[in-house]
Design an enzyme around this catalytic site. Structure first.
Site, short mmCIF file in Angstrom:
data_model
loop_
_atom_site.label_atom_id
_atom_site.label_comp_id
_atom_site.label_asym_id
_atom_site.label_seq_id
_atom_site.Cartn_x
_atom_site.Cartn_y
_atom_site.Cartn_z
N ASP A 61 0.78 -1.24 0.00
CA ASP A 61 0.00 0.00 0.00
C ASP A 61 0.81 1.30 0.00
O ASP A 61 0.59 2.17 -0.82
CB ASP A 61 -0.93 0.03 1.22
CG ASP A 61 -1.83 -1.18 1.30
OD1 ASP A 61 -1.66 -2.13 0.50
OD2 ASP A 61 -2.72 -1.20 2.17
N GLU B 10 2.34 -9.31 11.64
CA GLU B 10 2.11 -8.92 10.25
C GLU B 10 3.45 -8.57 9.57
O GLU B 10 3.68 -8.95 8.42
CB GLU B 10 1.17 -7.70 10.25
CG GLU B 10 0.66 -7.29 8.90
CD GLU B 10 -0.34 -6.13 9.00
OE1 GLU B 10 -0.62 -5.66 10.13
OE2 GLU B 10 -0.85 -5.71 7.95
C1 DGY Z 1 -5.81 -2.15 4.52
O1 DGY Z 1 -6.95 -2.00 4.92
O2 DGY Z 1 -4.80 -1.80 5.14
C2 DGY Z 1 -5.57 -2.86 3.27
O3 DGY Z 1 -4.23 -3.03 2.99
C3 DGY Z 1 -6.28 -2.23 2.12
O4 DGY Z 1 -6.76 -3.30 1.47
#
Ligand code: DGY
Length: 452
Positions: A171, A406
Site C-alpha cells: 500500500d 504482520e
Molecule cells: C488495509 O486496509 O490496510 C488494506 O491493505 C487495504 O486493502
C-alpha cells in the site's frame, strides 16, 4: 528454542483462531473480512493441515468474482464490524459486473490464486476431492487471468497495470510517493472519513492520512466511473506496470498451464501467455545497468527507480536468465537487503539505505514474510540454496522470538502491525512442511552467524 512440532502447532492455532467457519480472516481485528492475496497465501498453510479448508478458502473468494472476471481484493463479511473503508464507500452497485448479493471492493490484488490451487492439488491427500476442486476452479481462474489481460494490458504488451496502491498489496511503498505527490487534491477532493486501523494498531506502523486521502480519492474516481475500465484509464493518475504483480501473474499462468494439462484441457494458451509476460518483464522492466527490475509509470511513461525487495521477485517465476539471476543475487547482497552477518533481518521490504526508509511503517521497510517466502522459492529455483536456507532461518528466528506478526522491524526483529497474522503463520507452516532441512537449527552453513 521451540521444536518444529511446537512451532507448527502454534502457527496452526493462529489460523484456527482466525477461521470464521467460511474463510480465514487475515488478522483478528485489523482485517475482519476476506482479502484476495491473503486467501491464497493462507491456503498454502491450510493445505498441510486441512485440505478442505484450503479449498474452501479459494472457493469462498471466487464466489465473489465479478461477471467479467475481476476477483475483488476484499470480500466483505456482513457479520463483521470495525473496518474502513466498507462496502458503502466502494459503491460497487454502480457496476453491472459486480455481484448482486455479495459485498466486495472494486479493485484487485496480485494473482497468486492459480499458484495456490495447483499447490493444494499437488499436496492433497484426498486426490479425488482435489481434482473436483481443480475442475471447479479452473474456469474461474482462467476468467480471472483473461480479465487482467483484456482490461489491464491495454496496449497488448504482455504487462498488466494496476490502478491503486492497494492493488500492489504494498500500500504505502515508496514506489508510489512520486505519483502521490502529483495528485494535487483541492479541499473538495479530500474525502471525509474516519479511519479505524489507527485505533487498532500503532499509528506509526500504518500509512499516513495524506496517503489515505489519495487512496480514497481513487476509490471515489472508480465508483464515479461506474467501474468502467475505459473511463478509469482515461482519468486515473495511477497506472503502473508493477514488477511483483506481473511476476505473480507470470507464475500463475505457468501454474494454470499445469492445471489445464492435468485436467486434459489445452495448456498451450496459458504457457504462451506466461512466456509473453516473462519476455515483457525482461524487455520493459529489467534495467541492465542497475541489474534490477523496476516498476513502470504509464502516466509519465517512465520507470520508477525505487528499489524494493519486490524488485528481486522475478526469480520466483523463473523470469531472469542465469546471468541476470546471478547479477540480481549479487545486487541483493551488496545493497543491504540481504545480510549474512546479522546486521539486519533479511529481507526488508524497502531499501534500508533508501530515502524515506522506516523500520516500522508498513511497506516502507519492515520485513514481510510473504516477500521472503517468494524470495526463498525464487532463490531455490536458481540453485542459491545457501541464500534460501539463510532466509528460512531468519523467518524462523523472527516468529520464534517475536510471534506471528504482520511484519517485523528489520533491526530488532520486533513485531509490528497486527499480531496473530494469518499469512505469516501459513507460510511458516508451508516452509516447515516443504523445506524442513532449511528450517532446522544446526544444519550447515559456513555463514551461520547471521542474525544469531
Ligand atoms: C488495509 O486496509 O490496510 C488494506 O491493505 C487495504 O486493502
Amino acid at each position: 528454542m521451540r521444536t518444529t512440532t511446537a512451532l507448527r502447532e502454534q502457527a496452526c492455532q493462529v489460523l484456527e483462531a482466525n477461521w470464521t467457519g467460511r474463510f480465514t480472516k487475515p488478522a483478528p481485528r485489523l482485517y475482519p473480512h476476506q482479502w484476495s492475496w491473503d486467501a491464497a497465501f493462507i491456503a498454502l498453510g491450510w493445505m498441510h493441515e486441512d485440505q478442505e479448508r484450503a479449498q474452501q478458502e479459494l472457493r469462498h473468494l471466487f464466489r465473489a468474482q465479478w461477471k467479467h472476471g475481476l476477483v475483488p481484493h476484499i470480500v466483505f463479511d456482513r457479520r463483521a464490524r470495525g473496518y474502513f473503508p466498507g462496502p458503502g464507500v466502494w459503491e460497487t452497485h454502480r457496476s453491472p459486473d459486480a455481484p448482486a448479493r455479495i459485498a466486495t471492493s472494486g479493485i484487485v490484488q496480485p494473482p497468486v490464486h492459480a499458484t495456490a490451487a495447483w499447490a493444494i492439488y499437488q499436496q492433497a491427500r484426498d486426490r479425488s476431492a482435489a481434482r473436483a476442486f481443480l475442475e471447479e476452479l479452473f474456469p474461474k481462474l482462467a476468467a480471472w487471468h483473461d480479465y487482467l489481460f483484456r482490461e489491464r494490458d491495454y496496449y497488448g504488451e504482455g504487462l498488466v497495470y494496476i490502478r491503486h496502491p492497494w492493488e500492489s498489496g504494498m500500500d504505502n511503498a515508496p514506489l508510489w510517493d512520486g505519483i502521490a505527490q502529483r495528485m494535487h487534491l483541492n479541499p473538495g477532493d479530500r474525502p471525509r472519513y474516519r479511519r479505524v486501523d489507527t485505533t487498532l494498531v500503532a499509528e506509526a506502523d500504518r500509512p499516513t492520512s495524506a496517503e489515505y486521502d489519495r487512496y480514497l480519492y481513487l476509490v471515489r474516481l472508480f465508483a464515479e466511473a461506474g467501474y468502467d475500465e475505459a473511463r478509469i484509464r482515461e482519468a486515473c493518475p495511477f497506472l503502473v506496470q508493477d514488477v511483483l504483480f506481473n511476476t505473480l501473474l507470470c507464475r500463475a499462468e505457468q501454474d494454470l498451464a499445469e492445471i489445464a494439462a492435468e485436467l486434459g484441457e489445452d495448456s498451450e494458451p496459458f504457457r504462451q501467455r506466461a512466456c509473453r509476460v516473462a519476455e515483457a518483464v525482461n524487455r520493459k522492466l529489467w534495467d541492465d545497468r542497475r541489474a534490477l527490475y523496476f516498476d513502470y509509470d504509464l502516466v509519465l511513461d517512465r520507470p520508477i527507480w525505487v528499489r524494493m525487495a519486490a524488485c528481486f521477485t522475478p526469480l520466483f517465476a523463473g523470469i531472469p536468465d542465469g546471468l541476470q539471476a546471478a547479477r540480481l543475487v549479487s545486487h541483493l547482497e551488496a545493497s543491504g537487503f540481504f545480510n549474512w552477518d546479522g546486521s539486519c533481518y533479511s529481507v526488508p521490504s524497502y531499501d534500508p539505505n533508501g530515502l524515506g526508509f522506516s523500520p516500522v511503517r508498513y511497506w516502507r521497510g519492515p520485513v514481510w514474510i510473504n516477500i521472503n517466502w517468494l524470495l526463498i522459492e525464487g532463490l531455490a529455483r536458481y540453485g542459491y540454496t545457501e541464500h534460501a536456507a539463510h532466509l528460512c532461518r531468519t523467518v524462523r528466528l523472527l516468529v520464534e522470538r517475536n510471534g506471528f506478526y504482520e511484519y517485523y522491524h528489520p533491526y530488532t526483529g520486533e513485531g509490528h502491525g497486527s499480531e496473530q497474522f494469518s499469512w505469516t503463520a501459513a507460510l511458516v507452516m508451508d516452509l516447515l512442511a516443504r523445506r524442513p532441512e532449511w528450517m532446522q537449527w544446526g544444519v550447515r552453513s559456513t555463514r551461520r552467524r547471521a542474525v544469531a
